[in-house]
Enzyme design. Structure first.
Site, PDB file in Angstrom:
ATOM      1  CB  CYS A 101     -11.000  -9.917  -5.903  1.00 53.98           C
ATOM      2  SG  CYS A 101     -10.786 -10.295  -4.189  1.00 53.98           S
ATOM      3  CB  CYS A 141      -9.834 -13.314  -9.608  1.00 52.21           C
ATOM      4  SG  CYS A 141      -8.178 -13.865  -9.354  1.00 52.21           S
ATOM      5  N   GLY A 187       0.829  -1.183   0.100  1.00 57.53           N
ATOM      6  CA  GLY A 187       0.092   0.101   0.025  1.00 57.53           C
ATOM      7  C   GLY A 187       0.706   1.315  -0.176  1.00 57.53           C
ATOM      8  CB  SER A 232       5.277  -8.166 -10.440  1.00 58.32           C
ATOM      9  OG  SER A 232       4.955  -7.630 -11.554  1.00 58.32           O
ATOM     10  CG  ASN A 268      -4.626  -6.949   4.318  1.00 58.45           C
ATOM     11  OD1 ASN A 268      -4.712  -6.114   3.246  1.00 58.45           O
ATOM     12  ND2 ASN A 268      -3.822  -7.802   4.174  1.00 58.45           N
ATOM     13  N   GLY A 269      -8.023  -6.100   4.287  1.00 56.25           N
ATOM     14  CA  GLY A 269      -8.929  -6.884   3.582  1.00 56.25           C
ATOM     15  C   GLY A 269     -10.407  -6.159   3.171  1.00 56.25           C
ATOM     16  CG  ASP A 287       2.313  -9.910 -12.350  1.00 57.63           C
ATOM     17  OD1 ASP A 287       0.952  -9.736 -11.990  1.00 57.63           O
ATOM     18  OD2 ASP A 287       2.911  -8.796 -12.448  1.00 57.63           O
ATOM     19  CE1 TYR A 304       2.359  -6.745  -9.213  1.00 57.12           C
ATOM     20  CE2 TYR A 304       0.285  -6.453  -8.076  1.00 57.12           C
ATOM     21  CZ  TYR A 304       1.372  -5.902  -8.629  1.00 57.12           C
ATOM     22  OH  TYR A 304       1.438  -4.583  -8.935  1.00 57.12           O
ATOM     23  CB  CYS A 317      -9.707 -17.892  -3.152  1.00 53.74           C
ATOM     24  SG  CYS A 317     -11.102 -16.907  -3.844  1.00 53.74           S
ATOM     25  CB  CYS A 336      -5.627 -14.281  -1.798  1.00 49.37           C
ATOM     26  SG  CYS A 336      -5.616 -13.247  -3.379  1.00 49.37           S
TER      27      CYS A 336
END
Length: 475
Positions: free
Chosen positions: A394, A449, A40, A295, A114-115, A358, A254, A446, A248
């Site tokens: 997502c 996506c 972030g 990445s 976070n989430g 990625d 990534y 998961c 995730c």
């Protein structure tokens, strides 16, 4: 304007916490947030306490910008939590920065999250109808209000009662005047780990931040677990279980730093293996392998290792451009890519190139890079992507576009190839992705996506995962 980061999925945040009677907790949190800066870049904050007083310093920008003049200080401080933010709920505003800090009947509490909470809008409406006043437009504020309104006796009970009402993805660091608390949602969408240095305890979104402050990795916080740290040590509570874990998978593709280990799986090893499998699946042949830095680099080296095609640094990234810069005119729209990325002509001129990245989200940046390479003299550009096509949004803490903006939702692989101008295009298969994750259970991931197989009940289209500004719209 298009830049490298705009055409990527965005993760929400990074959290960090430390409990220590011997270390400078604020300074260690500052270092930890530096290590988590990739999670972030919009804002950062640190909250500290000495057991009586609690204070929070927050600001817009990178960690070194927010704390340019001084790291927060308090005599005898012994607990701190920190946060770096990318907004998936609420605008990028000072009012929405974290950690949040509130006073309530039980004392003071600070929280970093976070989430994404898929039922936050519903809970917030209920609380507002009961007279609760919200100061931000982020879903994280739901937590502190639920905790403050709980009639349970201990803070641990208050938090656990609140957590069981929440759905979605969350990893939390919470600070009271006496305790450091961490919690992870029952499906384990987002990572959270525990470290120790001497008698000090550390919580972090990723293990790379533990390395930065010199803490030894102890273990990951388990899905559905809350850990409470005080002078007596660490105590664990399991507040919920899920029928299926759903970490995730994009953390490995990534989001996470390559030097992190999440749930026992090395991120670097996973990405290297993705590249090896890409080489086998695609069968592409060329003169050189290059990456879209940074990445795509680990997967590109895996591709080169498996294929025997030499890896070269064909694209140079400008690492000194911050989050904002003077934008070029519309007539110079490709300049916005070149400001952050440029082809090394002596490497790619006259060569057929395999370019590894990625992911492809919208496809706009990929097309500009392909054109850049061909303008530099590349005879062919064969693109390999170390993730499957992203065709679905997502709802669990990643800022994805509406489905209509995801290129894989409206175009076939061949149509995407034509759109970006590549000579060939191959996406890693879901089976190949699963094969690359050798240290974790592939069934505990998961992949929604990619295949729309959302864990449990699919969130409604009007949840905050689909609309990050849901709390800012007029009724």
């Amino acid at each position: 304007m298009i830049d490298l980061e705009l055409d990527k999925l965005k993760e929400e945040c990074g959290v960090f916490g430390i409990y220590s009677r011997t270390e400078d907790v604020a300074l260690n949190t500052y270092w930890g947030l530096y290590a988590l800066q990739h999670r972030g870049q919009e804002s950062a904050g640190i909250a500290i306490t000495d057991g009586s007083w609690m204070d929070v310093t927050r600001g817009m920008g990178l960690v070194n910008e927010v704390f340019r003049h001084q790291v927060p200080h308090m005599d005898n401080q012994y607990i701190a939590i920190g946060h770096v933010r990318y907004s998936t709920t609420g605008s990028s505003l000072l009012a929405n920065t974290q950690p949040l800090m509130v006073n309530y009947s039980g004392g003071k509490i600070s929280l970093a999250h976070n989430g994404n909470l898929t039922n936050a809008a519903e809970i917030r409406r209920e609380l507002e109808e009961q007279g609760t006043v919200f100061q931000t437009s982020i879903d994280s504020e739901v937590f502190v209000n639920l905790i403050a309104r709980s009639r349970k006796e201990s803070v641990e009970e208050k938090i656990m009662e609140s957590l069981v009402k929440i759905k979605g993805a969350y990893c939390l660091t919470i600070m009271t005047e006496e305790k450091l608390i961490g919690a992870r949602d029952p499906q384990g969408f987002r990572p959270l780990c525990i470290g120790k240095m001497g008698d000090s305890w550390v919580l972090s979104s990723e293990s790379c931040a533990l390395d930065t402050v010199g803490a030894e990795f102890v273990r990951d916080v388990e899905p559905g677990e809350m850990v409470v740290i005080n002078d007596k040590g660490l105590k664990s509570y399991h507040f919920a279980t899920a029928d299926k874990k759903a970490a995730c998978v994009f953390e490995y593709i990534y989001f996470a730093r390559p030097d992190s280990v999440i749930d026992g799986q090395s991120v670097h090893d996973a990405r290297f293996e993705m590249g090896r499998i890409l080489a086998r699946e695609s069968g592409f042949k060329a003169d050189i392998v290059i990456s879209v830095p940074d990445s795509g680099t680990t997967a590109a080296t895996g591709f080169a290792y498996e294929s025997g095609i030499p890896f070269k640094e064909g694209l140079m990234k400008n690492r000194y451009i911050g989050r904002t810069f003077i934008q070029p005119s519309q007539q110079k729209r490709d300049t916005s890519v070149r400001l952050k990325l440029n082809a090394i002509k002596s490497v790619v001129n006259g060569k057929s190139v395999i370019m590894v990245d990625d992911s492809i989200v919208r496809g706009t940046t990929s097309g500009k890079i392909v054109r850049m390479l061909k303008a530099a003299g590349a005879t062919a550009v064969h693109m390999c992507v170390s993730s499957p096509p992203i065709g679905y949004p997502c709802y669990y803490g990643i800022d994805t576009s509406a489905r209509k903006e995801l290129i894989a939702a409206t175009k076939s692989v061949e149509e995407i190839r034509q759109y970006i101008g590549a000579d060939s295009l191959h996406f890693l298969s879901i089976e190949g992705l699963k094969e690359s994750l050798k240290a974790v259970s592939c069934e505990d991931m998961c992949y929604a996506c990619f295949n729309s197989a959302y864990p449990g009940e699919k969130p409604k289209e009007d949840t905050i995962g689909a609309d990050k500004y849901v709390f800012e719209k007029k009724k």
